[in-house]
Design an enzyme around this catalytic site. Structure first.
Site, PDB file in Angstrom:
ATOM      1  N   GLY A 162       0.813  -1.214   0.000  1.00 43.39           N
ATOM      2  CA  GLY A 162       0.000   0.000   0.000  1.00 43.39           C
ATOM      3  C   GLY A 162       0.842   1.256   0.000  1.00 43.39           C
ATOM      4  O   GLY A 162       0.528   2.231  -0.691  1.00 43.39           O
ATOM      5  N   ASP A 163       1.925   1.247   0.754  1.00 45.19           N
ATOM      6  CA  ASP A 163       2.846   2.383   0.787  1.00 45.19           C
ATOM      7  C   ASP A 163       3.413   2.646  -0.603  1.00 45.19           C
ATOM      8  O   ASP A 163       3.440   3.788  -1.071  1.00 45.19           O
ATOM      9  CB  ASP A 163       3.974   2.108   1.785  1.00 45.19           C
ATOM     10  CG  ASP A 163       5.024   3.196   1.801  1.00 45.19           C
ATOM     11  OD1 ASP A 163       4.663   4.371   1.995  1.00 45.19           O
ATOM     12  OD2 ASP A 163       6.214   2.871   1.600  1.00 45.19           O
TER      13      ASP A 163
END
Length: 124
Positions: free
Chosen positions: A10-11
């Site tokens: 997600g980062d």
């Protein structure tokens, strides 16, 4: 997948979307891009974004579950950020990672809500 694995992907996805957004706004100098990106990607910004989404009932049940799974309960935090803020930020990244891996059509919506929130200057 465990929450921190979701946060990991997600980062990366969120960072890429922010970089793309800034390039589309016409920023081209790397130093400028980096300083602008921090406004969107810092732990404080991400913690504020996810808190706003929780407060406004934007997140669906499966997204809240991904958030809870991804909160890194590090007591020390990271890079001069307290543990609670860091936990919220990793939870936010977990939501993004979950939606990305699920090929969920809400991914773009959540990213766009995040960008608009930062650009409106609604940070607390």
């Amino acid at each position: 997948m465990n929450g921190l694995t979701l946060a990991y992907i997600g980062d990366a996805y969120y960072e890429l979307q922010i970089r793309d957004h800034l390039l589309n706004k016409g920023y081209t100098h790397v130093k400028q891009l980096h300083s602008k990106a921090i406004k969107y990607t810092s732990s404080i910004a991400q913690a504020n974004i996810v808190q706003m989404m929780i407060d406004n009932n934007i997140l669906l049940e499966d997204e809240i579950n991904a958030y809870k799974r991804g909160r890194n309960n590090s007591t020390s935090g990271r890079k001069n950020v307290d543990g609670e803020t860091y936990a919220k930020a990793t939870g936010f990244e977990s939501i993004i990672g979950y939606l990305y891996l699920e090929k969920n059509n809400r991914l773009d919506l959540i990213v766009n809500i995040s960008i608009n929130y930062i650009e409106k200057g609604d940070l607390q």
